[in-house]
Design a protein around this motif. Structure first.
Motif, PDB file in Angstrom:
ATOM      1  N   GLU A 124       0.821  -1.205   0.000  1.00 14.66           N
ATOM      2  CA  GLU A 124       0.000   0.000   0.000  1.00 14.66           C
ATOM      3  C   GLU A 124       0.859   1.261   0.000  1.00 14.66           C
ATOM      4  N   LYS A 125       1.933   1.246   0.781  1.00 20.35           N
ATOM      5  CA  LYS A 125       2.826   2.407   0.811  1.00 20.35           C
ATOM      6  C   LYS A 125       3.522   2.589  -0.535  1.00 20.35           C
ATOM      7  N   ARG A 126       3.961   1.486  -1.126  1.00 22.24           N
ATOM      8  CA  ARG A 126       4.629   1.575  -2.414  1.00 22.24           C
ATOM      9  C   ARG A 126       3.670   2.088  -3.483  1.00 22.24           C
ATOM     10  N   PHE A 127       2.437   1.631  -3.432  1.00 24.15           N
ATOM     11  CA  PHE A 127       1.429   2.071  -4.402  1.00 24.15           C
ATOM     12  C   PHE A 127       1.186   3.575  -4.281  1.00 24.15           C
ATOM     13  N   SER A 183      -7.694  -0.635  -8.713  1.00 26.72           N
ATOM     14  CA  SER A 183      -7.745  -2.057  -9.054  1.00 26.72           C
ATOM     15  C   SER A 183      -6.346  -2.674  -9.089  1.00 26.72           C
ATOM     16  N   VAL A 184      -5.342  -1.848  -9.420  1.00 23.94           N
ATOM     17  CA  VAL A 184      -3.966  -2.349  -9.443  1.00 23.94           C
ATOM     18  C   VAL A 184      -3.537  -2.741  -8.036  1.00 23.94           C
ATOM     19  N   LEU A 185      -3.860  -1.884  -7.059  1.00 28.93           N
ATOM     20  CA  LEU A 185      -3.542  -2.194  -5.668  1.00 28.93           C
ATOM     21  C   LEU A 185      -4.300  -3.432  -5.205  1.00 28.93           C
ATOM     22  N   LYS A 186      -5.574  -3.514  -5.645  1.00 32.37           N
ATOM     23  CA  LYS A 186      -6.378  -4.664  -5.242  1.00 32.37           C
ATOM     24  C   LYS A 186      -5.787  -5.964  -5.771  1.00 32.37           C
ATOM     25  N   GLU A 187      -5.278  -5.944  -6.987  1.00 33.26           N
ATOM     26  CA  GLU A 187      -4.662  -7.140  -7.568  1.00 33.26           C
ATOM     27  C   GLU A 187      -3.414  -7.545  -6.782  1.00 33.26           C
ATOM     28  N   ARG A 188      -2.629  -6.558  -6.409  1.00 31.40           N
ATOM     29  CA  ARG A 188      -1.407  -6.853  -5.654  1.00 31.40           C
ATOM     30  C   ARG A 188      -1.740  -7.471  -4.294  1.00 31.40           C
ATOM     31  N   ILE A 189      -2.744  -6.925  -3.650  1.00 32.50           N
ATOM     32  CA  ILE A 189      -3.132  -7.461  -2.340  1.00 32.50           C
ATOM     33  C   ILE A 189      -3.697  -8.866  -2.488  1.00 32.50           C
ATOM     34  N   GLU A 190      -4.479  -9.093  -3.545  1.00 28.89           N
ATOM     35  CA  GLU A 190      -5.028 -10.434  -3.772  1.00 28.89           C
ATOM     36  C   GLU A 190      -3.922 -11.456  -3.988  1.00 28.89           C
ATOM     37  N   TYR A 191      -2.877 -11.030  -4.676  1.00 22.47           N
ATOM     38  CA  TYR A 191      -1.746 -11.935  -4.913  1.00 22.47           C
ATOM     39  C   TYR A 191      -1.094 -12.343  -3.586  1.00 22.47           C
ATOM     40  N   ILE A 192      -0.920 -11.359  -2.703  1.00 20.90           N
ATOM     41  CA  ILE A 192      -0.334 -11.649  -1.383  1.00 20.90           C
ATOM     42  C   ILE A 192      -1.236 -12.606  -0.603  1.00 20.90           C
ATOM     43  N   GLU A 193      -2.533 -12.348  -0.635  1.00 22.72           N
ATOM     44  CA  GLU A 193      -3.466 -13.201   0.103  1.00 22.72           C
ATOM     45  C   GLU A 193      -3.462 -14.627  -0.433  1.00 22.72           C
ATOM     46  N   GLU A 194      -3.310 -14.772  -1.741  1.00 20.35           N
ATOM     47  CA  GLU A 194      -3.231 -16.114  -2.331  1.00 20.35           C
ATOM     48  C   GLU A 194      -1.983 -16.850  -1.844  1.00 20.35           C
ATOM     49  N   GLU A 195      -0.866 -16.124  -1.770  1.00 16.46           N
ATOM     50  CA  GLU A 195       0.370 -16.747  -1.311  1.00 16.46           C
ATOM     51  C   GLU A 195       0.246 -17.221   0.129  1.00 16.46           C
ATOM     52  N   TYR A 196      -0.349 -16.404   0.959  1.00 16.83           N
ATOM     53  CA  TYR A 196      -0.480 -16.793   2.365  1.00 16.83           C
ATOM     54  C   TYR A 196      -1.572 -17.839   2.568  1.00 16.83           C
ATOM     55  N   ALA A 197      -2.528 -17.884   1.669  1.00 18.45           N
ATOM     56  CA  ALA A 197      -3.504 -18.973   1.716  1.00 18.45           C
ATOM     57  C   ALA A 197      -2.812 -20.297   1.411  1.00 18.45           C
ATOM     58  N   ARG A 198      -1.868 -20.270   0.478  1.00 20.15           N
ATOM     59  CA  ARG A 198      -1.086 -21.472   0.184  1.00 20.15           C
ATOM     60  C   ARG A 198      -0.276 -21.906   1.403  1.00 20.15           C
ATOM     61  N   LEU A 199       0.327 -20.930   2.112  1.00 21.55           N
ATOM     62  CA  LEU A 199       1.094 -21.257   3.315  1.00 21.55           C
ATOM     63  C   LEU A 199       0.184 -21.851   4.393  1.00 21.55           C
ATOM     64  N   ALA A 200      -1.047 -21.347   4.492  1.00 17.84           N
ATOM     65  CA  ALA A 200      -1.969 -21.862   5.497  1.00 17.84           C
ATOM     66  C   ALA A 200      -2.320 -23.322   5.216  1.00 17.84           C
ATOM     67  N   LYS A 201      -2.464 -23.671   3.923  1.00 16.49           N
ATOM     68  CA  LYS A 201      -2.762 -25.059   3.570  1.00 16.49           C
ATOM     69  C   LYS A 201      -1.593 -25.978   3.899  1.00 16.49           C
ATOM     70  N   GLU A 202      -0.374 -25.462   3.784  1.00 10.28           N
ATOM     71  CA  GLU A 202       0.816 -26.282   4.056  1.00 10.28           C
ATOM     72  C   GLU A 202       1.049 -26.479   5.546  1.00 10.28           C
ATOM     73  N   ARG A 203       0.392 -25.648   6.355  1.00  8.07           N
ATOM     74  CA  ARG A 203       0.620 -25.679   7.784  1.00  8.07           C
ATOM     75  C   ARG A 203       0.295 -27.055   8.376  1.00  8.07           C
ATOM     76  N   GLY A 204       1.256 -27.665   9.059  1.00 10.40           N
ATOM     77  CA  GLY A 204       1.062 -28.948   9.718  1.00 10.40           C
ATOM     78  C   GLY A 204       1.225 -30.157   8.827  1.00 10.40           C
ATOM     79  N   THR A 205       1.479 -29.952   7.533  1.00 10.93           N
ATOM     80  CA  THR A 205       1.606 -31.087   6.618  1.00 10.93           C
ATOM     81  C   THR A 205       3.036 -31.605   6.513  1.00 10.93           C
ATOM     82  N   GLY A 206       4.004 -30.799   6.952  1.00  5.80           N
ATOM     83  CA  GLY A 206       5.404 -31.200   6.812  1.00  5.80           C
ATOM     84  C   GLY A 206       5.910 -31.025   5.398  1.00  5.80           C
TER      85      GLY A 206
END
Length: 875
Positions: free
Chosen positions: A741-744, A762-785
């Motif tokens: 957000e600061k960079r934008f 919308s450009v900022l929204k896309e960037r934030i969505e990308y971050i949320e997708e990455e952390y959603a992936r990390l959440a799925k990996e949590r506890g799986t080893g």
């Protein structure tokens, strides 16, 4: 100048319970700890102990740069000003002239936080030092009183382009008959600033010291584009007046010509807004500016331990009433009872103003700093014998409330505003008299060449004389420091005879001689201060010669227990085994005396120093303290075996030796109020490093399943539970979104400044969505080893990355241990005053430790004369 300031720093403020009538929390009594156990140090913080100056990249939990990839989305990105490494404050390069005086090598002005072009060139040239001396016309101009010697006529090498460098070096190598350049006082290579933080302390190679092992300590390399350089580099240096030489001088001339612009007075008081009033018995009080200012001093300290101390409050209110007698309230209110006063509206106003300052944009802060620097610029330097020198404490301390240290009887008293009529200026007889930056005329103007101070006045609290001296890195101060340590080294040749003499006098029939010998025994063996007489209105602190019978307890057969308040009201408690003759003498000295009688009633500090001077010219009790501290430090360092130690292990060993000396000299302090929070913060950052290693380990074992049986890759993150991991990842996501957000916003500001159309939301929204997708992936990996990376990497690179993070974790654990062990010891005081800096420089050279890891920027500029010693130098 005094370290007391009018306003209070954030770390001294405490959460206040519900206020009483005068705005104070209930239970008006409280301990005073604002300065109770502090030891004078560099600002500091500029002299932060090494263990507290952790690498920013390490504490932030950022991945190793040698992994040659972008920072993974799960890496921590927080930062803290407290985590800036000392290595980011490089030394000021110096060299010596033929007279042994230290000169600052010319250097183009750079920002301390920017990578230095000089640093990269210095490393490249360190392997092939120039043998041909540059032309004499490039020599920095010397004053008539200090002509250059034949050995030091060479100036910094002339400007050389990168294209011509190889040819030049080749040509120099062919001149075998030209002798190598003489060793200079300090290496310019110490000015190196790394563009990137090291991967870990363990990864730092000896080359970070700025020279190769074969390079002479004083070799220098030119920097590109430095043909015309400024004579002085602007650096923030803080001079401590209590470290200055004797203000009365020794009768010899210190200078021939001296020009300066006097001192910088603080701005005049600005009245508070009309709606901000102190209250008395629930009613607003309309105070004139003179009284309102004093009330504001107390209001600013309302939520501190000072304002809960009865002595502090009494002294303040006594002085406040005196001011009110002269400048009474305009509304006619009679202020007679402290408990009916309410200063909280003032505190709330100050907190609001502080919040506004914190909320200023970077540009606004930069503009404000620029304005301050421009206003003070002419006071920062003087011209001494034709040379431009930096002035140390040129700012006159603003008025405020005296805090003191420990149980000082005058804490809370009003420190009055210093005016030109209070100040005596010392300046050259032909120099123009400076004009004060506030209305008024100087008390007097003198031309005393036998002293080194530029201005002096007497403060109103304790009647102490205040002086303005040159800065710590100036030539006069550097010579004074070097002479102090040389005097301590000289004592080595006399110490055996002195000890034999006072040992013989321990059984003297003359009681005065026997007392003097016993006092010398304690000063020598325990590094006690000599001590001076104290007035009734001063803190009850004592030294060896002023010990009272109540301070010393005897325990047969030969143990002595000391329990008294030393300098800065720091308690000295020590149970020590002594010589049987000393034990017997103490028993005799205490006979037929009351507890508050002097133990050494026939010894004074003046008489003791006079006796010491007869045994060695210039010897005083102070010299013993410096001698014993430096000698003990040298011995402790020499006893260490660091042949296979990592960098952090070497630093811990150094700090351990420093701590032992600090304990010997009673350089104790109260554990910082924020120590527990600081340690918890470090624990979280350690977990962040482990989290990063865990993710890489999971990726590696997915690619190399056969390595699961290896002990090296077994689960080593047992303290990372799922709850912490979830909280950590959420924190990282929030920081990533904030950063985007600061960079934008910054990019849009730039586009608007260029009259271009800003980006859509919308450009900022896309960037934030990308971050949320990455952390959603990390959440799925949590506890799986298992874990994945955005970009695949070969196994060997992953293995290398895991090893580097493991080394970083090991180094960080050592830093945590070092910080925790040093929480109650002030290491900076020893470095500044009692440890010969050449011991540290020689030790760093021997063990390939960057000097910037131990000395702060201030110390590097304070001790330029010590930087040129070789590895075998001993105290």
């Amino acid at each position: 100048m005094s370290g007391d300031v009018a306003m209070l720093s954030d770390d001294e403020r405490t959460l206040a319970p519900k206020p009483t009538a005068n705005g104070q929390p209930p239970n008006g009594k409280g301990s005073v700890n604002g300065h109770a156990n502090e030891v004078p140090m560099s600002d500091e913080d500029d002299d932060v102990p090494l263990s507290q100056a952790t690498s920013k990249s390490e504490l932030d939990g950022r991945p190793s740069r040698t992994l040659k990839r972008k920072k993974p989305i799960y890496a921590e990105s927080s930062s803290s000003d407290d985590d800036v490494p000392l290595a980011s404050s490089p030394a000021k390069p110096t060299r010596q002239n033929g007279n042994g005086k230290v000169k600052a090598v010319k250097k183009e002005e750079t920002d301390d936080d920017e990578p230095s072009e000089l640093a990269s060139k210095t490393n490249k040239r360190a392997r092939a030092p120039s043998k041909k001396q540059p032309p004499k016309k490039k020599v920095k101009e010397e004053t008539p009183t200090n002509p250059p010697s034949s050995e030091d006529e060479a100036a910094p090498p002339v400007k050389t382009t990168a294209r011509k460098r190889k040819a030049k070096v080749k040509a120099e190598e062919s001149e075998a008959d030209v002798p190598p350049p003489p060793k200079k006082a300090a290496s310019k290579s110490r000015k190196k600033v790394k563009k990137e933080e090291p991967e870990s302390d363990a990864d730092i190679k000896p080359k970070t010291n700025g020279r190769s092992r074969k390079q002479p300590a004083g070799s220098e390399s030119p920097a590109k584009g430095k043909g015309k350089k400024k004579e002085e580099e602007d650096e923030d240096e803080v001079f401590k007046w209590w470290e200055a030489t004797d203000a009365n001088g020794d009768g010899t001339q210190k200078w021939q010509t001296l020009e300066h612009n006097g001192v910088f007075f603080p701005p005049a008081y600005e009245p508070l807004p009309s709606h901000v009033k102190m209250q008395y018995d629930g009613q607003d009080v309309d105070l004139p500016p003179q009284s309102e200012e004093v009330a504001g001093f107390y209001g600013a300290m309302l939520d501190t331990d000072h304002a809960r101390d009865s002595v502090f409050n009494k002294n303040f209110f006594d002085d406040f009433k005196k001011v009110l007698e002269r400048y009474p309230p305009r509304c006619g209110t009679q202020i007679e009872t402290f408990e009916l006063c309410n200063f909280r509206p003032m505190l709330e106003h100050f907190e609001t103003e502080k919040a506004k300052k914190k909320a200023m944009t970077a540009e606004e802060k930069k503009a404000a700093k620029k304005a301050r620097d421009e206003a003070e610029a002419k006071y920062t330097t003087c011209v001494l014998d034709g040379r431009k020198e930096k002035v140390g404490n040129f700012r006159v301390e603003p008025p405020g409330l005296f805090r003191g240290r420990g149980e000082h009887p005058k804490k809370g008293s009003l420190k009055k505003r210093v005016r030109p009529e209070d100040i005596t200026i010392n300046i050259g007889s032909t120099a123009p008299i400076p004009v004060p930056n506030m209305p008024g005329k100087w008390k007097s103007v003198i031309h005393d060449k036998t002293v080194t101070w530029l201005a002096t006045w007497t403060e109103n609290i304790n009647g102490n004389h205040k002086y303005v001296f040159l800065a710590a890195g100036s030539s006069l101060k550097g010579q004074s420091d070097m002479q102090k340590f040389e005097k301590a080294r000289e004592l080595k040749g006399h110490i055996d005879k002195i000890r034999a003499d006072y040992t013989e006098d321990l059984k003297s029939k003359v009681m005065a001689d026997r007392q003097r010998a016993t006092a010398m025994y304690f000063i020598d063996e325990l590094a006690l201060r000599a001590g001076n007489e104290k007035g009734e209105d001063e803190a009850d602190t004592v030294g060896c010669c002023s010990l009272r019978c109540e301070h010393v307890t005897l325990e047969p057969p030969n143990f002595v227990v000391f329990d008294f308040l030393g300098k800065d009201s720091i308690r000295y408690y020590n149970r020590v085994q002594v010589d049987q003759r000393v034990f017997k003498n103490i028993r005799i000295f205490k006979e037929n005396k009351e507890p508050d009688d002097n133990l050494f009633d026939r010894v004074t500090t003046t008489a003791l120093n006079k006796h010491l001077t007869s045994q060695m010219k210039g010897l005083t009790a102070k010299v013993f303290r410096t001698f014993n501290a430096s000698r003990t430090f040298q011995r402790l360092l020499d006893e260490q075996d660091l042949s296979d130690a990592t960098l952090q292990e070497k630093l811990n060993a150094y700090n351990k030796a420093n701590r032992e000396v600090a304990i010997l000299c009673n350089h104790q302090r109260a554990a910082p109020k924020t120590h527990d929070q600081s340690m918890e913060k470090m624990k979280n950052k350690l977990r962040a490093l482990k989290y990063e290693r865990m993710k890489l380990r999971h990726v590696f074992l997915t690619q190399e399943p056969k390595m699961k049986k290896s002990k090296k890759y077994k689960d080593a993150e047992s303290d990372l539970d799922d709850d912490w991991i979830e909280e950590h990842e959420e924190s990282l996501k929030a920081k990533e979104i904030e950063k985007v957000e600061k960079r934008f916003a910054k990019e849009n500001e730039k586009l608007e400044a260029e009259d271009k159309k800003p980006m859509k939301d919308s450009v900022l929204k896309e960037r934030i969505e990308y971050i949320e997708e990455e952390y959603a992936r990390l959440a799925k990996e949590r506890g799986t080893g298992k874990a994945t990376l955005k970009r695949e990497r070969p196994s060997d690179k992953l293995e290398e990355a895991i090893d580097k993070i493991t080394e970083k974790i090991h180094a960080f654990k050592l830093q945590m241990i070092d910080r925790d062990e040093g929480k109650e010891v002030a290491l900076g005081t020893s470095k500044i005053n009692y440890l010969d800096p050449r011991i540290t420089v020689a030790w760093c050279n021997t063990h390939d430790v960057p000097i910037e890891k131990i000395f702060s920027k201030t110390l590097l500029s304070k001790f330029p004369w010590a930087m040129g010693v070789d590895n075998v130098w001993k105290f």
